[in-house]
Scaffold this motif. Structure first.
Motif, PDB file in Angstrom:
ATOM      1  N   LEU A  57       0.705  -1.415   0.028  1.00  0.00           N
ATOM      2  CA  LEU A  57       0.066  -0.249  -0.145  1.00  0.00           C
ATOM      3  C   LEU A  57       0.705   0.826   0.316  1.00  0.00           C
ATOM      4  O   LEU A  57       0.332   2.418  -0.331  1.00  0.00           O
ATOM      5  CB  LEU A  57      -0.864  -0.125   0.994  1.00  0.00           C
ATOM      6  N   TYR A 147      -7.532  -4.106   0.146  1.00  0.00           N
ATOM      7  CA  TYR A 147      -8.196  -2.564   0.258  1.00  0.00           C
ATOM      8  C   TYR A 147      -8.411  -1.810  -1.027  1.00  0.00           C
ATOM      9  O   TYR A 147      -8.973  -0.969  -1.161  1.00  0.00           O
ATOM     10  CB  TYR A 147      -6.463  -2.219   0.652  1.00  0.00           C
ATOM     11  N   LEU A 152     -10.850   1.874  -1.044  1.00  0.00           N
ATOM     12  CA  LEU A 152     -10.042   2.598   0.094  1.00  0.00           C
ATOM     13  C   LEU A 152      -9.704   3.807  -0.378  1.00  0.00           C
ATOM     14  O   LEU A 152      -8.885   4.615  -0.265  1.00  0.00           O
ATOM     15  CB  LEU A 152      -9.897   2.099   1.088  1.00  0.00           C
ATOM     16  N   TRP A 153      -9.369   3.282  -1.814  1.00  0.00           N
ATOM     17  CA  TRP A 153      -7.840   4.585  -2.644  1.00  0.00           C
ATOM     18  C   TRP A 153      -9.022   5.521  -3.124  1.00  0.00           C
ATOM     19  O   TRP A 153      -8.237   6.654  -3.772  1.00  0.00           O
ATOM     20  CB  TRP A 153      -6.922   4.111  -3.722  1.00  0.00           C
TER      21      TRP A 153
END
Length: 226
Positions: A57, A147, A152-153
Motif C-alpha cells: 500500500l 484494500y 478505499l483508495w
C-alpha cells in the motif's frame, strides 16, 4: 572338615547368583516431539502479512503520487526497455480477466483469508515454518489488493470503474510484443507464496516440525521404567 566344605559350598553358590544391573531399573530417557504451541507461528504469520500489505500500500501511494494517474506521465525506465515504472489500474483479476467484477474478487479474497487462518491454526499447518511463511506472503498480498478492491483508495472524480480496481505500477517486458501486464508488490507476494506452496506439494515432508512456545522446534524428554 565338614564345616569347611559347607563354607566353601556357600561361597560357590553366592558367586553363581546373577548380579542385578542398576541400569536395568533406572529411568530411560526417551526423546519425543513436544506438543506444538502455535502462538509463535501466529505472530510470524501476522507479521509477514501486515508488513507485506503495508509495503504494498505504501509503494502504491508513493508511486501514484510521484507519477500520477495512468497515462499522466511516461514510463520511468529502470532498465530500458525491460523494467520500468508505469502506473495502471486493473479492474479485473490476473491479466485483466473478469473486468468489472471487483466485488466478487473482494469477497473471494475474504473467503481465502479466512480459509488460510483456519488451515494454519485449526488444522495446524502452522507447525511447518515453510507453510507459515508462504501463507503469510499470500496474506500480505490479499491485504494489499483487497484494500484496493474495496475502493478505499478511490476519490471523487476518478472513473467509476476504478472503485474496484487494483493499482499497479511495476512494468516488465522482453519487448513491445512480449509485455507482462503491470503488477504490484501484493501480486509479487501472492506469486512467491503460491510458488512455495507448489514446491511443498511436489516435495512433501521436507519441512515437518513441531512448534514450541516461541515458534521454534522443540523436544522434550519423557521417562520410562523397565
Amino acid at each position: 572338615m565338614l564345616a569347611t566344605l559347607k563354607q566353601d559350598h556357600s561361597k560357590t553358590m553366592n558367586q553363581a547368583e546373577p548380579t542385578i544391573d542398576d541400569s536395568e531399573t533406572a529411568p530411560v530417557a526417551v526423546t519425543s516431539r513436544a506438543p506444538a504451541s502455535l502462538v509463535g507461528r501466529f505472530w510470524v504469520f501476522l507479521g509477514i502479512a501486515l508488513v507485506g500489505g503495508w509495503l504494498d500500500l505504501w509503494s502504491k501511494a508513493a508511486v501514484f503520487r510521484w507519477r500520477g494517474l495512468p497515462a499522466q506521465s511516461d514510463i520511468w525506465w529502470v532498465w530500458e526497455p525491460y523494467f520500468g515504472i508505469e502506473t495502471a489500474v486493473n479492474i479485473g483479476a490476473v491479466f485483466g480477466v473478469g473486468a468489472g467484477r471487483g466485488s466478487f474478487f473482494a469477497a473471494m479474497s475474504v473467503v481465502a483469508a479466512i480459509g488460510i487462518v483456519i488451515w494454519l491454526f485449526w488444522f495446524r499447518a502452522a507447525e511447518s515454518r515453510w507453510l507459515t511463511v508462504a501463507l503469510g506472503m499470500v496474506g500480505g498480498g490479499i491485504i494489499g489488493n483487497l484494500y484496493d478492491r474495496l475502493g478505499l483508495w478511490w476519490q471523487p472524480g476518478y472513473p467509476e470503474q476504478w472503485q474496484s480496481g487494483v493499482r499497479d505500477w511495476i512494468l516488465w517486458r522482453i519487448n513491445e510484443q512480449w509485455t507482462w501486464p503491470n503488477f504490484n508488490i501484493a501480486d509479487s507476494l501472492l506469486v512467491v507464496g503460491a510458488g512455495m506452496l507448489l514446491y511443498q506439494s511436489f516435495f512433501p515432508g521436507q519441512f515437518i516440525e513441531s512448534a514450541g512456545n516461541d515458534g521454534e522446534p522443540q523436544e522434550h524428554e519423557t521417562t520410562n521404567t523397565a
